[in-house]
Scaffold this motif. Structure first.
Motif, PDB file in Angstrom:
ATOM      1  N   GLU A 194      -3.810 -11.503  11.344  1.00  0.00           N
ATOM      2  CA  GLU A 194      -3.173 -12.253  11.697  1.00  0.00           C
ATOM      3  C   GLU A 194      -1.557 -12.119  11.915  1.00  0.00           C
ATOM      4  O   GLU A 194      -0.975 -13.022  12.307  1.00  0.00           O
ATOM      5  N   PHE A 195      -1.157 -11.055  11.102  1.00  0.00           N
ATOM      6  CA  PHE A 195       0.092 -10.579  11.224  1.00  0.00           C
ATOM      7  C   PHE A 195       0.389  -9.538  12.358  1.00  0.00           C
ATOM      8  O   PHE A 195       1.386  -8.961  12.379  1.00  0.00           O
ATOM      9  N   ASP A 243       3.654  -9.584  14.372  1.00  0.00           N
ATOM     10  CA  ASP A 243       4.795  -9.078  13.602  1.00  0.00           C
ATOM     11  C   ASP A 243       4.855  -7.487  13.607  1.00  0.00           C
ATOM     12  O   ASP A 243       5.746  -6.939  12.874  1.00  0.00           O
ATOM     13  N   LEU A 245      -1.384 -12.896   0.918  1.00  0.00           N
ATOM     14  CA  LEU A 245      -1.222 -13.051   2.299  1.00  0.00           C
ATOM     15  C   LEU A 245      -0.041 -14.264   2.329  1.00  0.00           C
ATOM     16  O   LEU A 245       0.788 -14.141   3.360  1.00  0.00           O
ATOM     17  N   GLN A 246      -0.128 -14.948   1.647  1.00  0.00           N
ATOM     18  CA  GLN A 246       1.048 -16.303   1.751  1.00  0.00           C
ATOM     19  C   GLN A 246       2.150 -15.301   1.319  1.00  0.00           C
ATOM     20  O   GLN A 246       3.412 -15.607   1.936  1.00  0.00           O
ATOM     21  N   LEU A 271       2.874 -12.221   1.741  1.00  0.00           N
ATOM     22  CA  LEU A 271       3.277 -11.085   2.904  1.00  0.00           C
ATOM     23  C   LEU A 271       3.916 -12.102   3.773  1.00  0.00           C
ATOM     24  O   LEU A 271       4.944 -11.425   4.561  1.00  0.00           O
ATOM     25  N   ASP A 272       3.485 -13.040   4.275  1.00  0.00           N
ATOM     26  CA  ASP A 272       4.165 -13.932   5.226  1.00  0.00           C
ATOM     27  C   ASP A 272       5.673 -14.233   4.839  1.00  0.00           C
ATOM     28  O   ASP A 272       6.363 -14.168   5.847  1.00  0.00           O
ATOM     29  N   GLN A 273       5.970 -14.537   3.667  1.00  0.00           N
ATOM     30  CA  GLN A 273       7.326 -14.598   3.301  1.00  0.00           C
ATOM     31  C   GLN A 273       8.125 -13.346   3.278  1.00  0.00           C
ATOM     32  O   GLN A 273       9.333 -13.582   3.688  1.00  0.00           O
ATOM     33  N   LEU A 311       7.726 -10.989   5.205  1.00  0.00           N
ATOM     34  CA  LEU A 311       7.933 -10.480   6.419  1.00  0.00           C
ATOM     35  C   LEU A 311       8.990 -11.319   7.249  1.00  0.00           C
ATOM     36  O   LEU A 311       9.967 -10.778   8.128  1.00  0.00           O
ATOM     37  N   LEU A 312       9.035 -12.571   6.799  1.00  0.00           N
ATOM     38  CA  LEU A 312      10.234 -13.415   7.210  1.00  0.00           C
ATOM     39  C   LEU A 312      11.729 -12.792   6.500  1.00  0.00           C
ATOM     40  O   LEU A 312      12.651 -12.811   7.283  1.00  0.00           O
TER      41      LEU A 312
END
Length: 354
Positions: free
Chosen positions: A276-277, A280, A342-343, A345-347, A349-350
């Motif tokens: 899903e990333f 990115d 994964l949550q 990782l989302d943070q 990456l931002l």
């Protein structure tokens, strides 16, 4: 700590959690979570009453031999697979050593420490880190490869690896993670028809025994005898021998087989989440077959740092020859842990974009 150019061959995943690891969710070390199981802890604890006697490895050695349907003369117990690499480096007469990378760096480190020059065959990401036997120099008399390979999670076909075997060559196959593969597909442990074959196995990964140090070597009797002469007396402790016997029993083998299927399911969930990333720039090295996954992303250094701040430890990839600082290795964990990762990782990456 000795380094080799840009690659610190002595850096391992435990360094990521060594100091404040208790505060981190560990995706850096490839040891199965929630291990050792209670029944194994009990077997190890029961062995403590015998610590006054010197260790006697005969029954554990016989148990390993029976598990692989081999004579005991083809088995050597070691203080983890890492000791086996040191023994091989010290005991073998080597003229031209080749290590297939990216892989566990301890084999090369041990060979260099023993005074051997080492050539590298670097597998490429664009080829899926797949082995082409033709890339290995014909004159090599020692070749080392992992299967499935740490950190790429590639499972090489047994037929491809055996193409490397030839008279006068020692072929070392590190199968430390093979019992995490359902059905132990592509295993060479137990094979006696491959010239010069040496297979290494570890019990630390599946059973959570890294602190106990127990593994073994499977090879021709003359090779085992040479390695045994290079070992110090009583190299494997009584508790480790008890663990080896227990892990060879039918109940343990069945539990390990079940765990391998669970790991495969959990890995599929992790890989699906990582895909899903892709927008990115994150790419997963696929197909992954081990209990870990290798990923590449442009800002991996910053992402790793932010993940740590968010409570997750992952393994840097730049200490592996053939990789650079855009690579990270992630241990497979249960679905709930993966979802939280994964949550994070989302943070991360931002944050890395700021």
């Amino acid at each position: 700590m000795r380094t080799d150019g840009a690659h610190d061959l002595r850096h391992h995943g435990d360094a990521e959690v060594r100091d404040d690891g208790s505060a981190l969710v560990d995706l850096a070390v490839n040891v199965r979570a929630d291990t050792p199981p209670p029944w194994l802890r009990e077997r190890i604890a029961a062995s403590l009453t015998g610590l006054a006697a010197y260790p006697d490895g005969r029954s554990a050695r016989a148990a390993v031999a029976a598990r692989h349907e081999l004579p005991v003369e083809r088995v050597l117990l070691t203080a983890g697979a890492a000791e086996a690499f040191v023994l091989l480096a010290r005991a073998l007469t080597v003229r031209h050593a080749v290590v297939v990378h990216p892989q566990f760096t301890e084999p090369e480190a041990a060979l260099r420490d023993a005074g051997h020059a080492v050539d590298r065959v670097l597998l490429r990401a664009e080829d899926g880190f797949r082995l082409d036997p033709a890339d290995v120099p014909e004159g090599a008399d020692l070749v080392v490869i992992g299967n499935p390979t740490n950190p790429t999670s590639v499972l090489h076909p047994a037929a491809t690896i055996t193409e490397l075997a030839r008279p006068g060559r020692t072929l070392v196959v590190d199968e430390a993670f093979l019992d995490a593969v359902p059905g132990e597909r592509e295993a060479l442990a137990g094979r006696t028809d491959v010239p010069g074959l040496v297979v290494l196995r570890s019990l630390t990964k599946t059973w959570g025994l890294a602190g106990l140090r127990i593994g073994y070597v499977l090879a021709a009797p003359e090779t085992i005898a040479g390695l045994e002469r290079a070992q110090p007396l009583w190299p494997v402790s009584t508790p480790a021998l008890a663990a080896a016997r227990a892990c060879m029993e039918p109940r343990a083998l069945a539990e390990a087989a079940h765990a391998a299927h669970r790991i495969a399911t959990d890995r599929a969930h992790l890989v699906a989440g990582l895909r899903e990333f892709a927008p990115d720039g994150l790419r997963v090295a696929e197909p992954a077959e081990g209990p870990f996954v290798l990923v590449r992303l442009p800002n991996a250094v910053a992402v790793r740092r932010h993940l740590r701040d968010l409570g997750f430890a992952v393994r840097r990839g730049d200490t592996f020859p053939g990789l650079d600082d855009q690579w990270l290795r992630l241990a497979v964990r249960d679905r709930a842990t993966v979802n939280r990762f994964l949550q994070a990782l989302d943070q991360a990456l931002l944050l890395a974009k700021d």
